[in-house]
Design a protein around this motif. Structure first.
Motif, PDB file in Angstrom:
ATOM      1  N   THR A   1       0.785  -1.246   0.000  1.00 22.34           N
ATOM      2  CA  THR A   1       0.000   0.000   0.000  1.00 22.34           C
ATOM      3  C   THR A   1       0.815   1.293   0.000  1.00 22.34           C
ATOM      4  OG1 THR A   1      -0.311  -0.349   2.364  1.00 22.34           O
ATOM      5  CG2 THR A   1      -2.122  -0.960   0.927  1.00 22.34           C
ATOM      6  N   PRO A   2       2.010   1.340   0.592  1.00 21.69           N
ATOM      7  CA  PRO A   2       2.713   2.633   0.553  1.00 21.69           C
ATOM      8  C   PRO A   2       3.006   3.121  -0.862  1.00 21.69           C
ATOM      9  CG  PRO A   2       3.699   1.234   2.215  1.00 21.69           C
ATOM     10  CD  PRO A   2       2.723   0.380   1.451  1.00 21.69           C
ATOM     11  N   LEU A   3       2.967   2.224  -1.836  1.00 23.01           N
ATOM     12  CA  LEU A   3       3.231   2.693  -3.209  1.00 23.01           C
ATOM     13  C   LEU A   3       1.959   3.026  -3.978  1.00 23.01           C
ATOM     14  CD1 LEU A   3       6.283   0.598  -4.451  1.00 23.01           C
ATOM     15  CD2 LEU A   3       6.194   3.025  -3.938  1.00 23.01           C
ATOM     16  N   LEU A   4       0.801   2.876  -3.339  1.00 26.73           N
ATOM     17  CA  LEU A   4      -0.447   3.148  -4.076  1.00 26.73           C
ATOM     18  C   LEU A   4      -0.531   4.569  -4.649  1.00 26.73           C
ATOM     19  CD1 LEU A   4      -3.296   1.279  -2.175  1.00 26.73           C
ATOM     20  CD2 LEU A   4      -2.119   0.646  -4.262  1.00 26.73           C
ATOM     21  N   PRO A   5      -0.084   5.602  -3.914  1.00 26.58           N
ATOM     22  CA  PRO A   5      -0.153   6.939  -4.527  1.00 26.58           C
ATOM     23  C   PRO A   5       0.568   7.002  -5.867  1.00 26.58           C
ATOM     24  CG  PRO A   5       0.309   7.143  -2.188  1.00 26.58           C
ATOM     25  CD  PRO A   5       0.393   5.658  -2.516  1.00 26.58           C
ATOM     26  N   SER A   6       1.640   6.229  -6.015  1.00 32.67           N
ATOM     27  CA  SER A   6       2.361   6.240  -7.290  1.00 32.67           C
ATOM     28  C   SER A   6       1.610   5.503  -8.384  1.00 32.67           C
ATOM     29  CB  SER A   6       3.740   5.598  -7.133  1.00 32.67           C
ATOM     30  OG  SER A   6       4.452   6.264  -6.127  1.00 32.67           O
ATOM     31  N   VAL A   7       0.777   4.551  -7.981  1.00 30.59           N
ATOM     32  CA  VAL A   7      -0.024   3.834  -8.978  1.00 30.59           C
ATOM     33  C   VAL A   7      -1.085   4.764  -9.566  1.00 30.59           C
ATOM     34  CG1 VAL A   7      -1.643   1.922  -9.343  1.00 30.59           C
ATOM     35  CG2 VAL A   7       0.363   1.599  -7.901  1.00 30.59           C
ATOM     36  N   THR A   8      -1.602   5.665  -8.743  1.00 27.89           N
ATOM     37  CA  THR A   8      -2.660   6.561  -9.226  1.00 27.89           C
ATOM     38  C   THR A   8      -2.222   7.330 -10.447  1.00 27.89           C
ATOM     39  OG1 THR A   8      -1.893   8.344  -7.805  1.00 27.89           O
ATOM     40  CG2 THR A   8      -3.657   6.950  -6.942  1.00 27.89           C
TER      41      THR A   8
ATOM     42  N   ALA B   1       1.532  15.133  -4.399  1.00 26.00           N
ATOM     43  CA  ALA B   1       2.773  15.346  -5.136  1.00 26.00           C
ATOM     44  C   ALA B   1       2.764  14.580  -6.457  1.00 26.00           C
ATOM     45  CB  ALA B   1       3.962  14.912  -4.283  1.00 26.00           C
ATOM     46  N   GLU B   2       2.324  13.313  -6.402  1.00 28.57           N
ATOM     47  CA  GLU B   2       2.247  12.506  -7.616  1.00 28.57           C
ATOM     48  C   GLU B   2       1.291  13.136  -8.618  1.00 28.57           C
ATOM     49  OE1 GLU B   2       3.535   9.718  -8.854  1.00 28.57           O
ATOM     50  OE2 GLU B   2       4.748   8.997  -7.188  1.00 28.57           O
ATOM     51  N   LEU B   3       0.151  13.581  -8.104  1.00 29.53           N
ATOM     52  CA  LEU B   3      -0.867  14.174  -8.976  1.00 29.53           C
ATOM     53  C   LEU B   3      -0.311  15.425  -9.641  1.00 29.53           C
ATOM     54  CD1 LEU B   3      -3.779  14.111 -10.000  1.00 29.53           C
ATOM     55  CD2 LEU B   3      -4.437  15.437  -7.986  1.00 29.53           C
ATOM     56  N   HIS B   4       0.380  16.239  -8.841  1.00 33.28           N
ATOM     57  CA  HIS B   4       0.961  17.468  -9.394  1.00 33.28           C
ATOM     58  C   HIS B   4       1.925  17.149 -10.532  1.00 33.28           C
ATOM     59  CE1 HIS B   4       4.026  20.686  -9.553  1.00 33.28           C
ATOM     60  NE2 HIS B   4       2.934  21.438  -9.589  1.00 33.28           N
ATOM     61  N   ASP B   5       2.802  16.168 -10.303  1.00 33.56           N
ATOM     62  CA  ASP B   5       3.745  15.791 -11.359  1.00 33.56           C
ATOM     63  C   ASP B   5       3.026  15.267 -12.594  1.00 33.56           C
ATOM     64  OD1 ASP B   5       5.704  16.498  -9.669  1.00 33.56           O
ATOM     65  OD2 ASP B   5       6.625  14.524  -9.469  1.00 33.56           O
TER      66      ASP B   5
ATOM     67  N   PRO C   1       7.583  11.561  -0.551  1.00 34.16           N
ATOM     68  CA  PRO C   1       7.931  12.124  -1.856  1.00 34.16           C
ATOM     69  C   PRO C   1       7.103  13.380  -2.069  1.00 34.16           C
ATOM     70  CG  PRO C   1       7.072   9.876  -2.021  1.00 34.16           C
ATOM     71  CD  PRO C   1       6.750  10.373  -0.668  1.00 34.16           C
ATOM     72  N   LEU C   2       7.729  14.412  -2.585  1.00 33.65           N
ATOM     73  CA  LEU C   2       7.030  15.696  -2.689  1.00 33.65           C
ATOM     74  C   LEU C   2       6.861  16.140  -4.129  1.00 33.65           C
ATOM     75  CD1 LEU C   2       8.907  17.470   0.228  1.00 33.65           C
ATOM     76  CD2 LEU C   2       6.633  16.431   0.309  1.00 33.65           C
ATOM     77  N   GLY C   3       7.136  15.241  -5.064  1.00 36.40           N
ATOM     78  CA  GLY C   3       6.966  15.612  -6.462  1.00 36.40           C
ATOM     79  C   GLY C   3       8.236  16.200  -7.033  1.00 36.40           C
ATOM     80  N   GLY C   4       8.350  16.168  -8.368  1.00 36.77           N
ATOM     81  CA  GLY C   4       9.497  16.757  -9.053  1.00 36.77           C
ATOM     82  C   GLY C   4      10.822  16.243  -8.528  1.00 36.77           C
TER      83      GLY C   4
ATOM     84  N   SER D   1      17.974  13.758  -4.065  1.00 32.80           N
ATOM     85  CA  SER D   1      18.342  12.345  -4.214  1.00 32.80           C
ATOM     86  C   SER D   1      17.603  11.431  -3.247  1.00 32.80           C
ATOM     87  CB  SER D   1      19.844  12.184  -4.000  1.00 32.80           C
ATOM     88  OG  SER D   1      20.156  12.603  -2.685  1.00 32.80           O
ATOM     89  N   THR D   2      16.924  12.022  -2.284  1.00 31.32           N
ATOM     90  CA  THR D   2      16.279  11.249  -1.238  1.00 31.32           C
ATOM     91  C   THR D   2      15.344  10.188  -1.790  1.00 31.32           C
ATOM     92  OG1 THR D   2      16.379  13.234   0.088  1.00 31.32           O
ATOM     93  CG2 THR D   2      14.917  11.494   0.850  1.00 31.32           C
ATOM     94  N   GLN D   3      14.498  10.616  -2.719  1.00 30.99           N
ATOM     95  CA  GLN D   3      13.476   9.719  -3.239  1.00 30.99           C
ATOM     96  C   GLN D   3      14.090   8.505  -3.917  1.00 30.99           C
ATOM     97  OE1 GLN D   3      10.610  11.619  -5.696  1.00 30.99           O
ATOM     98  NE2 GLN D   3       9.236   9.884  -5.521  1.00 30.99           N
ATOM     99  N   TRP D   4      15.086   8.780  -4.717  1.00 34.31           N
ATOM    100  CA  TRP D   4      15.687   7.706  -5.481  1.00 34.31           C
ATOM    101  C   TRP D   4      16.235   6.637  -4.553  1.00 34.31           C
ATOM    102  CZ3 TRP D   4      20.260   5.198  -6.053  1.00 34.31           C
ATOM    103  CH2 TRP D   4      20.350   4.362  -7.187  1.00 34.31           C
ATOM    104  N   LEU D   5      16.928   7.067  -3.516  1.00 31.68           N
ATOM    105  CA  LEU D   5      17.511   6.118  -2.571  1.00 31.68           C
ATOM    106  C   LEU D   5      16.433   5.307  -1.877  1.00 31.68           C
ATOM    107  CD1 LEU D   5      20.242   8.381  -1.111  1.00 31.68           C
ATOM    108  CD2 LEU D   5      20.625   6.022  -1.820  1.00 31.68           C
ATOM    109  N   TRP D   6      15.403   6.003  -1.464  1.00 28.31           N
ATOM    110  CA  TRP D   6      14.337   5.336  -0.739  1.00 28.31           C
ATOM    111  C   TRP D   6      13.663   4.284  -1.621  1.00 28.31           C
ATOM    112  CZ3 TRP D   6      13.394   5.724   4.340  1.00 28.31           C
ATOM    113  CH2 TRP D   6      12.223   5.149   4.824  1.00 28.31           C
ATOM    114  N   TYR D   7      13.338   4.711  -2.832  1.00 27.66           N
ATOM    115  CA  TYR D   7      12.666   3.774  -3.735  1.00 27.66           C
ATOM    116  C   TYR D   7      13.542   2.571  -4.050  1.00 27.66           C
ATOM    117  CZ  TYR D   7       8.388   6.274  -4.743  1.00 27.66           C
ATOM    118  OH  TYR D   7       7.166   6.843  -4.646  1.00 27.66           O
TER     119      TYR D   7
END
Lengths: 509, 509
Positions: A47-54, A191-195, A477-480, A497-503
């Motif tokens: 579930t933590p990745l669901l926002p990215s699926v949207t 954030a995902e929606l904005h991107d 993740p905050l987008g962009g 770089s935070t997001q990339w490492l986390w993912y």
């Protein structure tokens, strides 16, 4: 850098293991048990990745893990029933189930499954706080289907705003995307929606770009209020630059098919917010089957199913609970203070020397993590510092305390009892821990590895160490390609770089 | 080898272009026209690959092409409305549309779009032949959602058969997959399903493997009856080896939620077939908006919208139709025989010499493809062979025919008029052709490239050559990497590598 923590592949693998929704089944040695899995969905979703699926950043199929496929891979002989458990019967040691696969069953859809051990991992449901209209008109982010529906709904809004004869006002309404709840899920979705809008949709619908707006409605004063304050501030300024509107300090009191009624918490003024699509990410609730079970075992007044520190439901034999459906009741040290004193007082002198206390200190700290938290919060170096509080300024070496002095010394420790949060990270660690206990059960009955028993009559050792949550940090993740992360040991990281490492940890296989 | 045909990349590219559902829009030079696209779905689906989507061989996203994405890529300035056309008004030159994006529109969902030229490409709908229960209980293979639903439904059947307390009889019923209609779609689906079961599902559900069955019900005596007979026989024996049951010579007369009533066409006996999931792929029908339009233009008695050979609806100005919603009415040569004679008789002598006939022969053959087909079917070498039939055994060189002899010679030619089949291949070629005509319209009005006008008063040339379908063959994947293909020039290929080659053309980007 705080991120050296993530640098090793082995660490990543471990993190992955203890993060998976399926960690219990993954880790359980099913050759030792006859395992039956009951779930209305034949996959585990991360579930933590669901926002990215949207928004299509991550494919739906990469966040789900088909249950049968998992067993097949592991070569595990496990029975799986695609059914919903609608009643737990702890006296008969059985669960009542209903097939989730619908029609055509000629009344055979209900069945019972007996158990020797039951692991309840039903998760939580959406909590609308009975706000009118939320169930009917809002989207949620609990299931994979939710994420897919949101994606479709966002595109539908753009198509609706593109048909002829739509006024500008109507366009503005249709293209107003509202997120209710500024926690990690809501923020990541915004954030995902904005991107998605900026990088993708605006190119496909250039004529209506100017009418698009995203708003986060948050009842608290800040978004991300479970995070370090620095992160909340960073996220808020990032969102402001992006043009995402933050309506903090507003409570949603009603949702209709085209507007949301919000109430300003300070002024009490109500406002109507027209919208095109709304996502509710403002709270979690208890499933009816859990509520029913809680009332059966005498937990009727609680909000989540309580377990002890070994994740067992204390009121009934052989029932365990993990994840969002349950919460751990950390035992207070003051409830057991007499037993602790008795166990420590090996020579039955009626007083404890510092040595006697130090002999059982490790067991106490394992059993009552609040002791260490309290000492840390008070900047105490060792246990003598804590005990001093009971007897006044005596000499460390020759210190002797009676039961009243011992009680007095520990009387504030329980203020540091922490509730484990309802996150996927916790659920996964619990699953991993519990499977581990089941795997080594036979061994541990012979060779207990837990702390001294310090409750009741206080004899011998617990078979296992209690569950202890390792906080691996939080991430937003905050987008962009911007993100904020909070790591153990007070690290806070914000930026590129935070997001990339986390993912790379989160999403790697 | 017949497949050298496919060897060149350029040929593959061309084939791809003329196979795409979006071939009209892809090929149209939209800088010359103000283009408005109305479709209730914002993507084009490549329906021939839907059977593969049902079983996960091909991903849903690879068979769809988002409309807006396509325009963006091409840099084309095209308006797209996600709406359904529910009425064509040829007198006002406008179409009535209704937004497909549902709620929240405050009655603004209906709108009108004017046109100078209208291209009707609405496709066909499912035809149940009013068989009771088909709409309610059967799956179809027309839309991408259908394929996804089928996939879910197949897995649901396996889950249903796996829950406790299900009798063996019930398991057999639930795991009986029935395909109604043995045309290319039904056959390909059966093959895909078989592979999916054998290669995939049986591993995940080993306990119920023995209860699985696939049946194809076909009213004709053979499956694939539009193919070369050799292919039908090959497919049938492959299916028999695979254990796919073929019920040929049976007509479905009713479908209930758990059984299909079939009637043996020869004996008239009715039988009840219990089933778990059924797919109807037995026919295509006309959409209501087309039926309404046909009755407006005086085509009320036809089954599909008739166009002339230039894909124009003859009864109204500037309306064109392509794909499954329409069919081309090939003009009969005998209807125009007097005009043809007059045009050919340049010296107005009342008779035609062989030279006079040869001078217009190419135009005749372009306009009436049945002439060549007839000559080929009668093994005639040249036109003199055909004309001889009218005048008896005279000498070729000095042959002279009058109108009656000319009529007599051509009197059987129209028996070779072929109906173009309703396939994706035809639709795509029509789209490509029509766009090409629109692109070169200005040029062709000045410099007509079509044949002599041979109807009515018979003056000058047609602007364009009429549409001519290039049959690129038919293909039927039969599962297990086996396939059968029929290629132009009487090539028939069956066996292992066929599928791969075909897909490399079909699915390549």
């Amino acid at each position: 850098m705080g991120f050296s923590f993530f640098a090793s592949r082995a660490a990543a693998r471990f993190l992955e293991d203890i993060r998976r929704p399926s960690s219990f089944l993954k880790n359980l040695d099913s050759s030792r048990y006859e395992v039956k899995v009951i779930s209305p969905r034949n996959y585990f979703a991360f579930t933590p990745l669901l926002p990215s699926v949207t928004c299509g950043t991550v494919e739906a199929r990469s966040v789900v893990e088909p249950i049968r496929r998992m067993f097949e891979k592991k070569g595990k002989d496990v029975a799986y029933y695609e059914a919903e458990c609608f009643k737990i019967d702890p006296t008969k040691k059985a669960v009542h189930c209903r097939s989730a696969v619908g029609t055509n069953l000629d009344g055979n859809g209900d069945f019972m499954v007996d158990y020797d051990y039951l692991v309840v991992a039903l998760g939580a449901t959406v909590n609308t706080f009975n706000t009118p209209g939320v169930m009917e008109h809002c989207h949620f982010l609990k299931e994979v289907e939710d994420a897919q529906k949101i994606r479709k709904s966002v595109i539908d809004c753009f198509e609706r705003a593109s048909i002829p004869n739509i006024s500008e006002e109507e366009k503005r309404k249709i293209l107003h995307f509202v997120i209710i709840g500024g926690g990690p899920t809501g923020v990541e979705f915004a954030a995902e929606l904005h991107d998605f809008l900026v990088e993708d949709l605006v190119k496909l619908y250039p004529a209506i770009e100017q009418f698009v707006k995203i708003t986060i409605i948050q009842s608290g004063e800040h978004i991300l209020n479970t995070f370090d304050q620095r992160i909340a501030v960073f996220a808020e300024s990032k969102f402001q630059r992006d043009g995402i509107e933050l309506s903090t300090g507003f409570r949603v009191i009603k949702v209709s098919d085209d507007s949301i009624t919000v109430k300003c918490k300070s002024s009490g003024v109500e406002t109507l917010v027209p919208y095109g699509m709304a996502v509710w990410s403002a709270g979690i609730g208890t499933r009816p089957v859990i509520t029913d079970f809680m009332s059966q075992v005498g937990q009727g007044k609680r909000r989540a199913l309580a377990t002890n520190e070994w994740l067992r439901v204390p009121e009934c034999d052989s029932v365990y609970a993990i994840g969002d459906c349950s919460s751990i009741s950390q035992r207070k040290i003051m409830e057991d203070i007499s037993t602790i004193f008795k166990v420590a007082d090996k020579d039955n002198s009626g007083t404890l020397t510092l040595k006697e206390i130090n002999d059982v200190l490790e067991d106490i700290c394992i059993r009552y993590p609040q002791v260490e938290l309290y000492m840390k919060s008070m900047h105490m170096v060792d246990i003598a510092d804590l005990i001093k509080g009971g007897v006044g300024d005596s000499n460390k070496e020759s210190m002797v305390v009676n039961i009243e002095e011992f009680k007095k010394a520990l009387s504030h420790v329980d203020s540091q009892v922490k509730t484990v949060p309802a996150t996927a990270q916790v659920a996964a660690q619990q699953g991993y821990y519990l499977a581990d206990c089941f795997n080594k059960k036979d061994h541990c009955v012979e060779h207990p590895e837990g702390p001294l028993r310090l409750t009741g009559s206080g004899e011998g050792h617990h078979n296992f160490r209690p569950f202890r949550y390792k906080h691996l940090g939080q991430f937003a993740p905050l987008g962009g390609e911007q993100a904020a992360a909070e790591l153990p040991g007070d690290w806070v990281s914000m930026g590129h770089s935070t997001q990339w490492l986390w993912y790379s940890v989160y999403a790697s296989r």
